[in-house]
Motif scaffolding. Structure first.
Motif, short mmCIF file in Angstrom:
data_model
loop_
_atom_site.label_atom_id
_atom_site.label_comp_id
_atom_site.label_asym_id
_atom_site.label_seq_id
_atom_site.Cartn_x
_atom_site.Cartn_y
_atom_site.Cartn_z
N ARG A 166 7.67 4.35 -15.27
CA ARG A 166 6.55 5.26 -15.45
C ARG A 166 6.76 6.03 -16.75
N LEU A 167 5.75 5.97 -17.60
CA LEU A 167 5.82 6.70 -18.86
C LEU A 167 5.39 8.14 -18.68
N SER B 60 -1.17 8.36 -17.79
CA SER B 60 -0.23 7.25 -17.64
C SER B 60 -0.82 5.95 -18.20
N ARG B 61 -2.09 5.71 -17.91
CA ARG B 61 -2.75 4.50 -18.42
C ARG B 61 -2.85 4.55 -19.94
N MET C 231 0.68 3.89 -21.47
CA MET C 231 1.09 2.50 -21.29
C MET C 231 0.35 1.58 -22.25
N THR C 232 -0.96 1.77 -22.36
CA THR C 232 -1.76 0.93 -23.27
C THR C 232 -1.34 1.13 -24.71
N THR D 34 2.44 -0.23 -25.48
CA THR D 34 2.52 -1.70 -25.53
C THR D 34 1.81 -2.24 -26.77
#
Length: 323
Positions: free
Chosen positions: A6-7, A249-250, A253-254, A257
């Motif tokens: 989890r970021l 969080s989304r 993560m996006t 990456t």
């Protein structure tokens, strides 16, 4: 239960407005500095936007920029720009240089006879030198490309604004597009400040930034729209904070990456796409920042009409279209 990375914590309660005059105000200052750099220093236009010819040379001998320049400037040419290219993929005896010879004062393209003299002068300086690539663009075509590129960015921004207006509210459309332009203008300002070559690949990168950045912003706006219906009495500022926290969080993560992929291109992709990769890298960073700290602030300043509206049963209503 399997371990998952989890970021950000599963639930966060960060007040993204707490230092808004530092975060949002800092963005406005960066915008001003970008325009100053753009206006004072100008862009280092590549061969696409400035008539002339670019030669790519290779030699087993070390590039002597001074000797190259002295040999070319002895000829009747315009401006000469020589850049030694460094790349981790090059072998020890592979020395590459990019040599741009601009159009003459009369606005004509560099003639083939003059280019032959340039090639001969370079070979005379370094007998082992080889011209491995050559690209020529006339001044008329280059000026048309500049306006076409500006038009492409403008039309794309207007199209995005129209879609968001139909999908959400006009205030969100206006704030979202201003946040997009914030990303684009600061990126251009960075290119102007560091005098990084600006060519058509950078325009492609800017259009990519528009698409990526609005994707993040739409995710936040979509959650904001849901929460506005769910928490009708909660202050708008608090609803916006909640929406950003729920999508944090989304977003991280996006972005991370994407940065890993673009960072690989930036390091290992070679000099040909390095400017493109750098523009995308900066655009992703700025796009993530603007989605969290800029777009929602603009919407808050403009304000939203939270009064209950009569529901329509017409299934063709644009606001009910799922994207």
């Amino acid at each position: 239960m399997a371990w998952r990375l989890r970021l950000a914590p599963e639930k966060t309660n960060i007040d993204f407005f707490n230092h808004q005059w530092l975060t949002f105000g800092g963005s406005m200052i960066l915008m001003v500095l970008a325009f100053v750099a753009w206006g004072v220093m100008g862009l280092n236009f590549g061969i696409d936007f400035k008539g002339g010819t670019t030669l790519r040379t290779e030699s087993p001998n070390v590039v002597d920029v001074g000797a190259y320049r002295a040999a070319i400037e002895a000829l009747p040419v315009g401006d000469v720009a020589i850049t030694e290219v460094f790349d981790p993929n090059f072998s020890a005896d592979q020395h590459v240089a990019m040599i741009r010879v601009s159009s003459d004062d009369q606005g004509e393209a560099v003639s083939e006879d003059l280019l032959a003299q340039v090639r001969a002068a370079l070979v005379k300086t370094d007998p082992d030198l080889k011209v491995v690539a050559e690209e020529t663009v006339g001044p008329k075509v280059s000026s048309e490309l500049i306006w076409t590129s500006v038009l492409a960015v403008g039309i794309t921004s207007l199209a995005i604004m129209a879609y968001i207006s139909l999908r959400f509210e006009w205030q969100m459309a206006f704030g979202g597009v201003l946040a997009l332009l914030h990303d684009v203008f600061i990126t251009i300002g960075i290119f102007a400040f560091f005098q990084i070559k600006f060519d058509l690949t950078i325009i492609a990168a800017l259009l990519t930034i528009l698409g990526y950045s609005i994707n993040d912003t739409v995710v936040v706006f979509d959650r904001l729209r849901e929460n506005l219906q769910k928490y009708k009495t909660m202050p708008l500022r608090d609803v916006m904070n909640l929406s950003v926290n729920e999508t944090l969080s989304r977003t991280l993560m996006t972005s991370i990456t994407t940065l890993i992929a673009v960072g690989s291109l930036l390091v290992f992709g070679g000099d040909v796409i390095r400017g493109f990769s750098f523009a995308i890298f900066m655009g992703v960073l700025l796009g993530t920042y603007s989605s969290v700290f800029v777009a929602k602030n603009l919407v808050l300043f403009i304000g939203l009409n939270r009064s209950d509206k009569p529901k329509k049963t017409d299934k063709s209503e644009f606001a009910n279209i799922d994207a």
